[in-house]
Motif scaffolding. Sequence first.
Motif, PDB file in Angstrom:
ATOM      1  N   LYS A 265       0.809  -1.232   0.000  1.00 12.22           N
ATOM      2  CA  LYS A 265       0.000   0.000   0.000  1.00 12.22           C
ATOM      3  C   LYS A 265       0.836   1.274   0.000  1.00 12.22           C
ATOM      4  O   LYS A 265       0.308   2.360  -0.252  1.00 12.22           O
ATOM      5  CB  LYS A 265      -0.955  -0.012   1.191  1.00 12.22           C
ATOM      6  N   LEU A 266       2.151   1.161   0.273  1.00 15.45           N
ATOM      7  CA  LEU A 266       3.001   2.349   0.283  1.00 15.45           C
ATOM      8  C   LEU A 266       3.753   2.554  -1.029  1.00 15.45           C
ATOM      9  O   LEU A 266       4.607   3.438  -1.123  1.00 15.45           O
ATOM     10  CB  LEU A 266       3.990   2.282   1.456  1.00 15.45           C
ATOM     11  N   VAL A 267       3.437   1.742  -2.036  1.00 15.79           N
ATOM     12  CA  VAL A 267       3.984   2.007  -3.370  1.00 15.79           C
ATOM     13  C   VAL A 267       3.065   3.035  -4.023  1.00 15.79           C
ATOM     14  O   VAL A 267       2.113   2.707  -4.740  1.00 15.79           O
ATOM     15  CB  VAL A 267       4.066   0.714  -4.207  1.00 15.79           C
ATOM     16  N   ASP A 268       3.344   4.306  -3.737  1.00 15.93           N
ATOM     17  CA  ASP A 268       2.511   5.391  -4.251  1.00 15.93           C
ATOM     18  C   ASP A 268       3.401   6.554  -4.694  1.00 15.93           C
ATOM     19  O   ASP A 268       4.618   6.529  -4.545  1.00 15.93           O
ATOM     20  CB  ASP A 268       1.496   5.842  -3.200  1.00 15.93           C
ATOM     21  N   GLN A 269       2.774   7.583  -5.239  1.00 16.00           N
ATOM     22  CA  GLN A 269       3.524   8.715  -5.784  1.00 16.00           C
ATOM     23  C   GLN A 269       4.236   9.534  -4.712  1.00 16.00           C
ATOM     24  O   GLN A 269       5.178  10.269  -5.012  1.00 16.00           O
ATOM     25  CB  GLN A 269       2.572   9.621  -6.574  1.00 16.00           C
ATOM     26  N   THR A 270       3.831   9.392  -3.471  1.00 13.30           N
ATOM     27  CA  THR A 270       4.460  10.161  -2.393  1.00 13.30           C
ATOM     28  C   THR A 270       5.693   9.462  -1.842  1.00 13.30           C
ATOM     29  O   THR A 270       6.735  10.091  -1.636  1.00 13.30           O
ATOM     30  CB  THR A 270       3.450  10.385  -1.248  1.00 13.30           C
ATOM     31  N   THR A 271       5.596   8.154  -1.608  1.00 13.63           N
ATOM     32  CA  THR A 271       6.677   7.413  -0.949  1.00 13.63           C
ATOM     33  C   THR A 271       7.627   6.763  -1.951  1.00 13.63           C
ATOM     34  O   THR A 271       8.849   6.866  -1.809  1.00 13.63           O
ATOM     35  CB  THR A 271       6.086   6.326  -0.021  1.00 13.63           C
ATOM     36  N   MET A 272       7.084   6.093  -2.967  1.00 10.63           N
ATOM     37  CA  MET A 272       7.908   5.406  -3.965  1.00 10.63           C
ATOM     38  C   MET A 272       7.454   5.817  -5.364  1.00 10.63           C
ATOM     39  O   MET A 272       6.870   5.001  -6.110  1.00 10.63           O
ATOM     40  CB  MET A 272       7.823   3.880  -3.783  1.00 10.63           C
ATOM     41  N   PRO A 273       7.709   7.055  -5.759  1.00  8.59           N
ATOM     42  CA  PRO A 273       7.178   7.556  -7.036  1.00  8.59           C
ATOM     43  C   PRO A 273       7.715   6.803  -8.245  1.00  8.59           C
ATOM     44  O   PRO A 273       6.970   6.580  -9.203  1.00  8.59           O
ATOM     45  CB  PRO A 273       7.615   9.024  -7.050  1.00  8.59           C
ATOM     46  N   PHE A 274       8.992   6.430  -8.237  1.00 11.52           N
ATOM     47  CA  PHE A 274       9.528   5.728  -9.406  1.00 11.52           C
ATOM     48  C   PHE A 274       8.860   4.373  -9.580  1.00 11.52           C
ATOM     49  O   PHE A 274       8.419   4.025 -10.681  1.00 11.52           O
ATOM     50  CB  PHE A 274      11.040   5.542  -9.294  1.00 11.52           C
ATOM     51  N   LEU A 275       8.787   3.579  -8.502  1.00 10.19           N
ATOM     52  CA  LEU A 275       8.192   2.244  -8.615  1.00 10.19           C
ATOM     53  C   LEU A 275       6.714   2.340  -8.971  1.00 10.19           C
ATOM     54  O   LEU A 275       6.199   1.522  -9.749  1.00 10.19           O
ATOM     55  CB  LEU A 275       8.384   1.464  -7.314  1.00 10.19           C
ATOM     56  N   ALA A 276       6.021   3.340  -8.431  1.00  9.65           N
ATOM     57  CA  ALA A 276       4.603   3.521  -8.768  1.00  9.65           C
ATOM     58  C   ALA A 276       4.441   3.794 -10.262  1.00  9.65           C
ATOM     59  O   ALA A 276       3.544   3.234 -10.928  1.00  9.65           O
ATOM     60  CB  ALA A 276       4.005   4.658  -7.946  1.00  9.65           C
ATOM     61  N   GLN A 277       5.300   4.642 -10.839  1.00 16.20           N
ATOM     62  CA  GLN A 277       5.236   4.942 -12.268  1.00 16.20           C
ATOM     63  C   GLN A 277       5.630   3.721 -13.091  1.00 16.20           C
ATOM     64  O   GLN A 277       4.986   3.407 -14.101  1.00 16.20           O
ATOM     65  CB  GLN A 277       6.167   6.117 -12.588  1.00 16.20           C
ATOM     66  N   TYR A 278       6.676   3.032 -12.657  1.00 14.08           N
ATOM     67  CA  TYR A 278       7.151   1.834 -13.367  1.00 14.08           C
ATOM     68  C   TYR A 278       6.055   0.758 -13.386  1.00 14.08           C
ATOM     69  O   TYR A 278       5.844   0.085 -14.400  1.00 14.08           O
ATOM     70  CB  TYR A 278       8.407   1.314 -12.661  1.00 14.08           C
ATOM     71  N   ALA A 279       5.346   0.624 -12.274  1.00  7.72           N
ATOM     72  CA  ALA A 279       4.258  -0.353 -12.200  1.00  7.72           C
ATOM     73  C   ALA A 279       3.144  -0.011 -13.169  1.00  7.72           C
ATOM     74  O   ALA A 279       2.542  -0.895 -13.799  1.00  7.72           O
ATOM     75  CB  ALA A 279       3.716  -0.410 -10.775  1.00  7.72           C
ATOM     76  N   SER A 280       2.850   1.281 -13.323  1.00 10.17           N
ATOM     77  CA  SER A 280       1.765   1.687 -14.216  1.00 10.17           C
ATOM     78  C   SER A 280       2.107   1.429 -15.679  1.00 10.17           C
ATOM     79  O   SER A 280       1.211   1.364 -16.530  1.00 10.17           O
ATOM     80  CB  SER A 280       1.444   3.168 -14.005  1.00 10.17           C
ATOM     81  N   GLU A 281       3.400   1.279 -15.994  1.00 11.78           N
ATOM     82  CA  GLU A 281       3.841   1.083 -17.377  1.00 11.78           C
ATOM     83  C   GLU A 281       4.092  -0.386 -17.710  1.00 11.78           C
ATOM     84  O   GLU A 281       4.457  -0.706 -18.843  1.00 11.78           O
ATOM     85  CB  GLU A 281       5.129   1.882 -17.614  1.00 11.78           C
ATOM     86  N   ASN A 282       3.929  -1.262 -16.745  1.00 14.01           N
ATOM     87  CA  ASN A 282       4.210  -2.677 -16.961  1.00 14.01           C
ATOM     88  C   ASN A 282       3.079  -3.527 -16.400  1.00 14.01           C
ATOM     89  O   ASN A 282       1.985  -3.018 -16.169  1.00 14.01           O
ATOM     90  CB  ASN A 282       5.553  -3.042 -16.298  1.00 14.01           C
ATOM     91  N   HIS A 283       3.333  -4.815 -16.180  1.00 11.09           N
ATOM     92  CA  HIS A 283       2.329  -5.676 -15.558  1.00 11.09           C
ATOM     93  C   HIS A 283       2.431  -5.526 -14.049  1.00 11.09           C
ATOM     94  O   HIS A 283       3.443  -5.904 -13.441  1.00 11.09           O
ATOM     95  CB  HIS A 283       2.553  -7.133 -15.958  1.00 11.09           C
ATOM     96  N   SER A 284       1.386  -5.000 -13.452  1.00 13.50           N
ATOM     97  CA  SER A 284       1.370  -4.776 -12.006  1.00 13.50           C
ATOM     98  C   SER A 284       0.236  -5.590 -11.386  1.00 13.50           C
ATOM     99  O   SER A 284      -0.916  -5.483 -11.805  1.00 13.50           O
ATOM    100  CB  SER A 284       1.177  -3.287 -11.709  1.00 13.50           C
ATOM    101  N   PHE A 285       0.586  -6.377 -10.391  1.00 15.75           N
ATOM    102  CA  PHE A 285      -0.378  -7.272  -9.743  1.00 15.75           C
ATOM    103  C   PHE A 285      -0.803  -6.622  -8.424  1.00 15.75           C
ATOM    104  O   PHE A 285      -0.026  -6.559  -7.464  1.00 15.75           O
ATOM    105  CB  PHE A 285       0.234  -8.653  -9.541  1.00 15.75           C
ATOM    106  N   LYS A 286      -2.021  -6.132  -8.392  1.00 14.36           N
ATOM    107  CA  LYS A 286      -2.474  -5.259  -7.321  1.00 14.36           C
ATOM    108  C   LYS A 286      -2.896  -5.995  -6.052  1.00 14.36           C
ATOM    109  O   LYS A 286      -3.024  -5.379  -4.998  1.00 14.36           O
ATOM    110  CB  LYS A 286      -3.651  -4.405  -7.819  1.00 14.36           C
ATOM    111  N   GLN A 287      -3.145  -7.282  -6.149  1.00 13.16           N
ATOM    112  CA  GLN A 287      -3.514  -8.066  -4.963  1.00 13.16           C
ATOM    113  C   GLN A 287      -2.584  -9.280  -4.869  1.00 13.16           C
ATOM    114  O   GLN A 287      -3.015 -10.424  -4.972  1.00 13.16           O
ATOM    115  CB  GLN A 287      -4.963  -8.519  -5.027  1.00 13.16           C
ATOM    116  N   HIS A 288      -1.319  -8.978  -4.666  1.00 14.79           N
ATOM    117  CA  HIS A 288      -0.310 -10.033  -4.630  1.00 14.79           C
ATOM    118  C   HIS A 288       0.130 -10.308  -3.191  1.00 14.79           C
ATOM    119  O   HIS A 288       0.290  -9.370  -2.404  1.00 14.79           O
ATOM    120  CB  HIS A 288       0.905  -9.638  -5.471  1.00 14.79           C
ATOM    121  N   PHE A 289       0.328 -11.583  -2.879  1.00 13.97           N
ATOM    122  CA  PHE A 289       0.670 -11.994  -1.523  1.00 13.97           C
ATOM    123  C   PHE A 289       1.968 -12.794  -1.511  1.00 13.97           C
ATOM    124  O   PHE A 289       2.187 -13.666  -2.362  1.00 13.97           O
ATOM    125  CB  PHE A 289      -0.447 -12.859  -0.925  1.00 13.97           C
TER     126      PHE A 289
END
Length: 594
Positions: A265-289
């Motif tokens: 939940k902390l992969v967001d534009q405030t805390t991890m902006p690069f990873l959040a952007q990278y996730a939006s451009e690739n395959h991102s699994f939003k409910q991964h355990f």
Amino acid sequence: MVERQKQIGRDRVSRLVSWGHWFAFINGLLAIIVGYRYLENVGLPDSFIGWSYLALSSLGHFTFLAFVVYVVLLFPITLLLPYSKILRGYAAVVATSSLCILLYDTIIYDDYGLHLNPFVFELAWTDLNALLQGTSYIVTPIAILALELTVANFLWKRIEKIRKRNYGNKVVIAVGLCFVASHLIHIWGDATENTAITQFDDAYPLSYPATARSFMENYGIDNNISQKNQPIPSASLKYPLSPMQCSADIKPNILVIAIDSLQAKLVDQTTMPFLAQYASENHSFKQHFSGGNQFSSGMFSLLYGLQGSYINAVDLNYQTPVLTQELSANGYQLGLFTAEDTLAHPQAIFDNFERINAQDRDSDANADLSSIASWVQWTNTSKKPWFTVLNLKSPESYDTPVGFLGIKTVKADTELKPAQKVLFNQYRQSLNFVDQQLSNILNDLPKNTLVVITGVSGKLLTSSPNEARMNWSPDSVQVPLVIHWPEQRAAKQIQYRTTHHAVVPTLMSQALGCTNPATDYSAGNSLMQPSDNSWIYTGDNQVFAIYQANEITTIDRHGKYRIYDNNYKKRLKKKLSAPELIEVMREGRRFYIH
């Protein structure tokens, strides 16, 4: 005359007590025969020390259990109703019931890998028709009762001869020595991690062998050396279930960035902006355990693709993950970049890798910088396609380098405890530090690189390791998963639930061209399609959690369970969902040789 009657009564009771002791001993031996069924699951030893320990442990343990049953259920009746016919019949019924329970426990252990306890009994009762097939569950108790009546009468007719020969004291001493010797041997075996001994730790019911690892280490026993010199035990797992059929036409480089303690939940534009952007451009699994809430169970699920219930399987101390085996067979060069003190189970998990340790022990952040520098140098000089695991550890200890500017603090979640609010922004700073390192790594990668970014586990904001281990909330196990494919694929935000167990099948099929069904080597299926299971397993062989549609069930090895709502906030007063849990238990036994 009165004294004569009292003496006759005392003699009768004494004779019945002697008979009871021998009857208990014979039933201890019968229990050993029934208990052999446990060894079909655990496997037989391959060394003299293993056989010696097994013989001593079996004789001492089952005769002790038989004596406990005698003391609790038979001895009081001997004093209250000292009549041989009544006692023999009652003892035969008690012994028959005890052996039937033991036999039922072997069936449960074969199917679920657990011994009878309230949780398992409730589960097995639901699954009774599948466990007890045919008419054997009717015929077997009758046969055992007939045998017990025969043994009871046979002993009663000969008890005087047996008493006169004074065998009793010798048998008690022998059994007592077996019991004590087995525990002493286990103390040594546990301290030296001798798998020929410790593989039987959970085999027998109500078995709690003595341990004293720290005591033995004080006397200079080197655990690592003793383990390396041990013979490889006979196989108890068939992993994979069928020979692998893999043929990779195109061999991309594969980079797995495994970040310790990364909350999704902390992969967001405030805390991890690069990873959040990278996730939006690739395959991102939003409910991964993750497969666990600790490093060992998380990394185990990521590389082996198996449920954490297999993490202590003896075979896997000698068998590397199928994924890394096939990568090596296909000409990949494997590298692991992590801190020097990083340990994981089972012992063979990293054996296919060339391991490059970060040297800085004082700071996880500095160790991460060292690992990244080593990774850059290693990949630049590699002449083969490579598979690397880059393990970044800063978030686990809330660490950042000295002088790191970081990001602005924000108000913590109101539901956090005061101590957690203090840790919250420290944790965010460490995530931001990692995010900047990801930017440096991923902006300068070869184009033919498949990238997997995920958390080894989630993170509970606490300084207590015990509290973190026992917490199975989404914060502890829900992690991000982002995959970048070397060929151009459209960005996709995937909303169905996925787990670490599905990463191995995805890499095996997509990168290595493996045609085996995922069930041959993994507990998961490809990430590219939703799982057929209505549950998610996360945990190890000690305690685990089952995530279902509307609830979270946590279960420890003793069968104690609790059921929470989806937010892990409210304990629900309801019964276990048996069908799903039966599936979980059977998945945890599927790779064992029966």
